[in-house]
Design a protein around this motif. Structure first.
Motif, PDB file in Angstrom:
ATOM      1  N   HIS A  32     129.436  -9.438  72.820  1.00 20.94           N
ATOM      2  CA  HIS A  32     130.495  -8.651  73.463  1.00 20.94           C
ATOM      3  C   HIS A  32     131.709  -9.532  73.771  1.00 20.94           C
ATOM      4  O   HIS A  32     132.860  -9.148  73.508  1.00 20.94           O
ATOM      5  CB  HIS A  32     129.962  -8.008  74.742  1.00 20.94           C
ATOM      6  CG  HIS A  32     131.000  -7.235  75.504  1.00 20.94           C
ATOM      7  ND1 HIS A  32     131.449  -5.999  75.084  1.00 20.94           N
ATOM      8  CD2 HIS A  32     131.684  -7.532  76.646  1.00 20.94           C
ATOM      9  CE1 HIS A  32     132.370  -5.565  75.935  1.00 20.94           C
ATOM     10  NE2 HIS A  32     132.528  -6.472  76.890  1.00 20.94           N
ATOM     11  N   ARG A  33     131.445 -10.714  74.314  1.00 24.72           N
ATOM     12  CA  ARG A  33     132.546 -11.618  74.650  1.00 24.72           C
ATOM     13  C   ARG A  33     133.201 -12.176  73.387  1.00 24.72           C
ATOM     14  O   ARG A  33     134.425 -12.215  73.263  1.00 24.72           O
ATOM     15  CB  ARG A  33     132.039 -12.775  75.517  1.00 24.72           C
ATOM     16  CG  ARG A  33     131.598 -12.378  76.920  1.00 24.72           C
ATOM     17  CD  ARG A  33     131.360 -13.620  77.773  1.00 24.72           C
ATOM     18  NE  ARG A  33     130.380 -14.521  77.161  1.00 24.72           N
ATOM     19  CZ  ARG A  33     129.084 -14.485  77.402  1.00 24.72           C
ATOM     20  NH1 ARG A  33     128.585 -13.564  78.245  1.00 24.72           N
ATOM     21  NH2 ARG A  33     128.256 -15.336  76.832  1.00 24.72           N
ATOM     22  N   GLY A  34     132.367 -12.613  72.452  1.00 24.26           N
ATOM     23  CA  GLY A  34     132.890 -13.277  71.274  1.00 24.26           C
ATOM     24  C   GLY A  34     133.717 -12.389  70.377  1.00 24.26           C
ATOM     25  O   GLY A  34     134.737 -12.819  69.831  1.00 24.26           O
ATOM     26  N   ARG A  35     133.280 -11.137  70.215  1.00 19.30           N
ATOM     27  CA  ARG A  35     134.007 -10.232  69.318  1.00 19.30           C
ATOM     28  C   ARG A  35     135.417  -9.945  69.805  1.00 19.30           C
ATOM     29  O   ARG A  35     136.289  -9.591  69.018  1.00 19.30           O
ATOM     30  CB  ARG A  35     133.218  -8.934  69.161  1.00 19.30           C
ATOM     31  CG  ARG A  35     132.037  -9.059  68.204  1.00 19.30           C
ATOM     32  CD  ARG A  35     131.151  -7.840  68.251  1.00 19.30           C
ATOM     33  NE  ARG A  35     130.140  -7.876  67.191  1.00 19.30           N
ATOM     34  CZ  ARG A  35     129.025  -7.152  67.208  1.00 19.30           C
ATOM     35  NH1 ARG A  35     128.793  -6.351  68.241  1.00 19.30           N
ATOM     36  NH2 ARG A  35     128.172  -7.229  66.222  1.00 19.30           N
ATOM     37  N   GLY A  36     135.639 -10.114  71.089  1.00 21.34           N
ATOM     38  CA  GLY A  36     136.967  -9.878  71.612  1.00 21.34           C
ATOM     39  C   GLY A  36     137.911 -11.055  71.420  1.00 21.34           C
ATOM     40  O   GLY A  36     139.081 -10.957  71.729  1.00 21.34           O
ATOM     41  N   ARG A  37     137.380 -12.155  70.932  1.00 19.16           N
ATOM     42  CA  ARG A  37     138.198 -13.364  70.833  1.00 19.16           C
ATOM     43  C   ARG A  37     138.284 -13.908  69.401  1.00 19.16           C
ATOM     44  O   ARG A  37     138.602 -15.081  69.201  1.00 19.16           O
ATOM     45  CB  ARG A  37     137.629 -14.452  71.741  1.00 19.16           C
ATOM     46  CG  ARG A  37     137.553 -14.043  73.214  1.00 19.16           C
ATOM     47  CD  ARG A  37     136.814 -15.107  73.993  1.00 19.16           C
ATOM     48  NE  ARG A  37     136.685 -14.730  75.411  1.00 19.16           N
ATOM     49  CZ  ARG A  37     135.953 -15.398  76.291  1.00 19.16           C
ATOM     50  NH1 ARG A  37     135.292 -16.464  75.930  1.00 19.16           N
ATOM     51  NH2 ARG A  37     135.883 -14.991  77.537  1.00 19.16           N
ATOM     52  N   LEU A  38     137.954 -13.073  68.416  1.00 20.06           N
ATOM     53  CA  LEU A  38     137.915 -13.562  67.044  1.00 20.06           C
ATOM     54  C   LEU A  38     139.304 -13.935  66.543  1.00 20.06           C
ATOM     55  O   LEU A  38     140.283 -13.236  66.783  1.00 20.06           O
ATOM     56  CB  LEU A  38     137.328 -12.486  66.116  1.00 20.06           C
ATOM     57  CG  LEU A  38     135.823 -12.227  66.260  1.00 20.06           C
ATOM     58  CD1 LEU A  38     135.383 -11.123  65.338  1.00 20.06           C
ATOM     59  CD2 LEU A  38     135.059 -13.508  65.977  1.00 20.06           C
ATOM     60  N   ALA A  39     139.367 -15.036  65.822  1.00 20.54           N
ATOM     61  CA  ALA A  39     140.624 -15.469  65.220  1.00 20.54           C
ATOM     62  C   ALA A  39     140.297 -16.459  64.114  1.00 20.54           C
ATOM     63  O   ALA A  39     139.131 -16.807  63.896  1.00 20.54           O
ATOM     64  CB  ALA A  39     141.529 -16.112  66.270  1.00 20.54           C
ATOM     65  N   ASP A  40     141.298 -16.909  63.385  1.00 17.60           N
ATOM     66  CA  ASP A  40     141.089 -17.856  62.297  1.00 17.60           C
ATOM     67  C   ASP A  40     142.169 -18.933  62.283  1.00 17.60           C
ATOM     68  O   ASP A  40     142.949 -19.024  61.350  1.00 17.60           O
ATOM     69  CB  ASP A  40     141.052 -17.140  60.948  1.00 17.60           C
ATOM     70  CG  ASP A  40     142.294 -16.313  60.713  1.00 17.60           C
ATOM     71  OD1 ASP A  40     142.518 -15.928  59.560  1.00 17.60           O
ATOM     72  OD2 ASP A  40     143.047 -16.067  61.668  1.00 17.60           O
TER      73      ASP A  40
END
Length: 333
Positions: free
Chosen positions: A162-170
């Motif tokens: 839940h936390r990680g999916r909100g912070r995805l980037a590349d």
């Protein structure tokens, strides 16, 4: 030769044989292991290091197990996850940083899906969040399998996702590695002149020369040994016989000639590329990284038997390439 030296030599032969059998079994899982490590790390070099360390840890751990490994793929992921998270914790501790990542303001949230090695997850993700998202969204593991791989609970996995999916980037990685181009030019000149003496003269007396995952040599004499030396072997044409080499199916179209070396810029450093002649033109079949101290070489890493690294680097550089497999020894039937 003392008895203890003989014992050590015999032990080394036995370990080497066991290590090769281990890699024979796990070779089909290598591409996925590298891919997973590439998502966790921020460069192909770090990914290959983590993959190699994972295999080494798995080999040692296998010798201490008294039961079968029920899911070898998940087991490798678990070892890689633990190694990477341990390193991340140590790094943050040494830098005096908190283990938990700071929250990202909602205006900065980028919910794009994670991409293949061309991009990585934002460093704001904690190690567990990053691993959980990759294992779920990229490799399709179940919550239970992820919990096992990360040595945690299903509830903790759900929270990390839940936390990680909100912070995805590349974000693009930034490396501090620098190499003196003059040393690389001198290396290429000596290599293309087939001058082993000049090649080894560029090394510090205590330099390390490594064919990643295959052999490590210390000092200036071993790499030039015509029987087993890595420099001598790299200068020679590729072959395959009863002792091993590059598998015949990977030599198709190769013209039996010695390679040529060139220096290429890669991100914020420089690499050595080695070009081999084929019926359809020159192709890169290995890359090397070089660490220097002043005007001398302290470490050379040859990625000849790391097809995942060769593929990623050459595709990014947009140069033609061929790969050589993961090993030099013949398959055992």
């Amino acid at each position: 030769m003392s008895a203890s030296t003989k014992d050590l030599s015999n032990l080394g032969d036995g370990v080497k044989s066991s290590w090769q059998r281990f890699l024979d079994v796990f070779e089909p899982m290598r591409p996925e292991l590298y891919r997973y490590c590439r998502y966790l790390t921020r460069s192909p070099w770090a990914a290959e290091d983590l993959a190699q360390d994972t295999l080494a840890r798995a080999f040692v751990t296998l010798g201490t197990l008294f039961h079968e490994v029920p899911n070898p793929r998940g087991w490798l992921f678990r070892i890689a996850s633990n190694l990477w998270m341990d390193r991340a914790r140590r790094s943050r501790f040494e830098e005096g940083m908190p283990l938990a990542a700071p929250a990202v303001p909602s205006a900065q949230v980028d919910a794009r899906e994670p991409r293949e090695a061309a991009g990585t997850l934002f460093v704001q993700l904690s190690p567990r969040e990053r691993a959980a998202v990759v294992l779920k969204d990229v490799f399709g593991l179940s919550l239970e399998e992820i919990a096992d791989a990360l040595s945690t609970t299903v509830g903790a996995v759900k929270a990390a996702l839940h936390r990680g999916r909100g912070r995805l980037a590349d974000p693009e990685s930034s490396s501090s590695r620098t190499v003196a181009p003059g040393v690389l030019d001198a290396f290429c000149e000596a290599f293309n002149a087939r001058d082993l003496r000049r090649l080894t003269s560029l090394l510090l007396d205590n330099a390390v020369v490594e064919i990643v995952g295959v052999v490590t040599e210390y000092g200036t004499e071993a790499p030039a040994d015509p029987r087993t030396g890595s420099f001598a072997g790299t200068l020679a044409p590729m072959t395959f016989d009863e002792r091993g080499g590059v598998p015949p199916e990977l030599l198709e179209g190769y013209l039996v000639t010695s390679p040529r070396c060139s220096v290429h810029a890669y991100r914020d450093t420089h690499l050595l590329l080695f070009w081999y002649e084929h019926v359809d033109g020159l192709k890169v079949r290995t890359v090397m990284t070089v660490d220097v101290e002043g005007d001398a070489i302290v470490r050379v890493r040859n990625y000849f038997f790391t097809p995942d690294v060769i593929r990623e680097v050459c595709e990014e550089l947009q140069v033609p390439y061929r790969v050589n497999g993961y090993r030099y020894w013949p398959a055992r039937h």
